[in-house]
Write a protein that holds these residues in place. Structure first.
Motif, PDB file in Angstrom:
ATOM      1  N   SER A 287       0.819  -1.212   0.000  1.00 19.03           N
ATOM      2  CA  SER A 287       0.000   0.000   0.000  1.00 19.03           C
ATOM      3  C   SER A 287       0.855   1.265   0.000  1.00 19.03           C
ATOM      4  CB  SER A 287      -0.948  -0.002   1.204  1.00 19.03           C
ATOM      5  OG  SER A 287      -0.216  -0.133   2.417  1.00 19.03           O
ATOM      6  N   ASP A 295       0.557  -5.928   1.291  1.00 23.36           N
ATOM      7  CA  ASP A 295      -0.720  -6.032   2.002  1.00 23.36           C
ATOM      8  C   ASP A 295      -1.935  -5.959   1.099  1.00 23.36           C
ATOM      9  OD1 ASP A 295      -0.313  -3.380   1.368  1.00 23.36           O
ATOM     10  OD2 ASP A 295      -0.354  -2.641   3.433  1.00 23.36           O
ATOM     11  N   VAL A 296      -1.730  -6.036  -0.226  1.00 22.38           N
ATOM     12  CA  VAL A 296      -2.835  -6.027  -1.184  1.00 22.38           C
ATOM     13  C   VAL A 296      -2.602  -7.145  -2.194  1.00 22.38           C
ATOM     14  CG1 VAL A 296      -4.016  -4.739  -3.007  1.00 22.38           C
ATOM     15  CG2 VAL A 296      -3.233  -3.544  -0.956  1.00 22.38           C
ATOM     16  N   VAL A 322      -9.982  -8.054  -5.303  1.00 20.94           N
ATOM     17  CA  VAL A 322      -8.967  -7.370  -4.507  1.00 20.94           C
ATOM     18  C   VAL A 322      -9.113  -7.810  -3.054  1.00 20.94           C
ATOM     19  CG1 VAL A 322      -7.998  -5.138  -3.856  1.00 20.94           C
ATOM     20  CG2 VAL A 322      -9.114  -5.411  -6.079  1.00 20.94           C
ATOM     21  N   LEU A 324      -7.573  -7.655   0.975  1.00 22.82           N
ATOM     22  CA  LEU A 324      -6.746  -6.940   1.943  1.00 22.82           C
ATOM     23  C   LEU A 324      -6.049  -7.961   2.826  1.00 22.82           C
ATOM     24  CD1 LEU A 324      -9.229  -4.119   3.047  1.00 22.82           C
ATOM     25  CD2 LEU A 324      -7.869  -4.302   0.945  1.00 22.82           C
ATOM     26  N   LEU A 359      -6.724   1.079   4.031  1.00 24.45           N
ATOM     27  CA  LEU A 359      -6.141   0.097   3.129  1.00 24.45           C
ATOM     28  C   LEU A 359      -7.096  -0.232   1.989  1.00 24.45           C
ATOM     29  CD1 LEU A 359      -3.860  -1.829   2.421  1.00 24.45           C
ATOM     30  CD2 LEU A 359      -4.829  -3.497   4.027  1.00 24.45           C
ATOM     31  N   ALA A 363      -6.113   0.159  -1.873  1.00 22.08           N
ATOM     32  CA  ALA A 363      -6.174  -1.006  -2.752  1.00 22.08           C
ATOM     33  C   ALA A 363      -6.990  -0.714  -4.006  1.00 22.08           C
ATOM     34  CB  ALA A 363      -6.770  -2.192  -1.999  1.00 22.08           C
TER      35      ALA A 363
END
Length: 442
Positions: A287, A295-296, A322, A324, A359, A363
């Motif tokens: 991110s 983290d994506v 997508v 997280l 987040l 994303a």
């Protein structure tokens, strides 16, 4: 395979959503999309730093290698003689090729093996598929292996209670064909029933918050308030796109979209789209520059699909899921009844923390950046769906929150606060002991 439909509680009166959970021999490897991803090495190292012995990346790597036969061959990170065949997707569809090119244009680069030294970048997704068939754990370790005398698999059976003598597990109670069977535990029982049913089973057996158990007249074996707490879910939402040339979409060749042809091709020759995991390209991104690990995660399908309850539809387009990674919002599981056949009650608490909301916005922004690269612009008409108008952080968060509950999402739960009960362990705590246990198959 058994299918359970659980209504999960959401914040606010009367808000309940339906979660479909499937159980079968081989677990999710017999059900899911066959995307073969180990995860980030820093995740394993962080577990080891919490005191979970034997779970650092260097310690689990030999077992990853032992499990697989990778099409790229044996090397420092990959195995070449394991029971599960792993292959890279062909990703020869023009939309998939454009996505990989867009990753380079956006500065992410192509990762030729995201299960090796590092995860980051765009990649061809790897699948546990071999010779055109799913390499599930049940096929690789049971059906495709010699029969072993030290393993019995009970089908159409449900564990309803773990029996304790004091604080030690001494037996497991099972219902099979409406008959109760008590199986003695001579050494150890591993509680591995998933993120929802494992805590349900422990609470039904008297392990959990004492007040909650007493409300249901369940005798308390051990007051462990952490049981059922810390439910964590990888939040996933879907973004869809119209394509300029519908012939480039895989919709007409995919199973369910192409009629009987893909299925017949698979049955007769083990070739064609029926041998694919369908999701063939993806990306693992960070991110921002300050995070220590990606983290994506993005996974893509060269069509627009809907797999609802009793309804499957495939249409031309492009679809991106997508996810997280490592969300900080946590929920809980509790008993709706003392009846072991009643579904557990649970709440995920999606997007409850500021971290997760931020987040989600980042994303979505990163996905849009990929889709706006020249290679994708030549292929797509544009984004479709309710999130199109969401261009501010607030509206984007609201849109993601609305979509989360409607997507098929993977459930994963771990609770580091769980204290050990003699004779019974969680899979996370006790898999390390299995290293000395011979693999047995039936």
């Amino acid at each position: 395979m058994e299918i359970f439909r659980y209504a999960r509680d959401e914040e606010g009166p009367g808000r309940r959503r339906l979660s479909t959970l499937r159980q079968g021999v081989g677990g999710s490897s017999s059900i899911g999309r066959m995307n073969w991803t180990r995860g980030n090495r820093k995740d394993y190292d962080s577990w080891a730093s919490y005191g979970v012995q034997g779970w650092s990346y260097d310690e689990v790597l030999p077992f990853f290698k032992m499990s697989e036969t990778f099409e790229g061959g044996d090397n420092r990170f990959r195995g070449g003689q394991g029971p599960i065949q792993v292959e890279r997707s062909k990703a020869d569809n023009p939309l998939f090729q454009a996505f990989l090119a867009a990753g380079v244009e956006a500065g992410h680069g192509v990762n030729h093996d995201h299960n090796a030294a590092y995860l980051s970048g765009v990649h061809r997704i790897q699948h546990n598929i071999g010779n055109g068939r799913r390499m599930s754990a049940s096929f690789a370790y049971l059906h495709n292996r010699p029969v072993r005398p030290n393993l019995d698999v009970l089908l159409n059976a449900r564990v309803v209670r773990v029996i304790f003598q004091g604080h030690r597990c001494v037996a497991v109670e099972v219902v099979k064909n409406r008959t109760r069977i008590t199986i003695p535990v001579h050494q150890e029982a591993i509680c591995c029933a998933g993120a929802l049913v494992s805590p349900q089973l422990l609470m039904l057996s008297g392990v959990g918050h004492a007040d909650h158990l007493r409300q249901l007249d369940i005798p308390v074996v051990s007051h462990l308030p952490a049981v059922g707490q810390g439910l964590s879910d990888h939040i996933c939402f879907c973004v869809e796109y119209e394509v300029k040339d519908s012939r480039e979409s895989a919709a007409q060749t995919l199973p369910f979209g192409g009629g009987l042809t893909p299925g017949l091709e698979w049955l007769l020759s083990r070739r064609g789209p029926g041998t694919s995991g369908l999701f063939e390209v993806g990306a693992v991104l960070s991110s921002d520059q300050t995070v220590s690990r990606p983290d994506v995660q993005i996974e893509c399908l060269a069509a627009r699909s809907s797999f609802g309850a009793g309804e499957i539809s495939i249409a031309p387009g492009f679809q991106c899921f997508v996810s997280l990674q490592r969300p900080t919002s946590t929920g809980l599981v509790w008993l709706s009844s003392a009846d072991p056949f009643a579904p557990p009650a649970f709440r995920f608490n999606y997007l409850r923390t500021e971290h997760d909301r931020k987040l989600a916005v980042v994303a979505l922004r990163q996905l849009r950046d990929l889709m706006n690269q020249p290679s994708m612009v030549t292929k797509l008409k544009g984004e479709v769906g309710e999130q199109v108008a969401c261009r501010t952080d607030k509206t984007s968060t609201s849109s993601v929150g609305a979509k989360v509950g409607r997507e098929s999402i993977r459930i994963a739960s771990a609770d580091r606060k769980m204290r050990y009960q003699p004779g019974i362990g969680t899979l996370c705590d006790d898999l390390r002991r299995a290293r000395s246990f011979k693999k047995s198959n039936h």
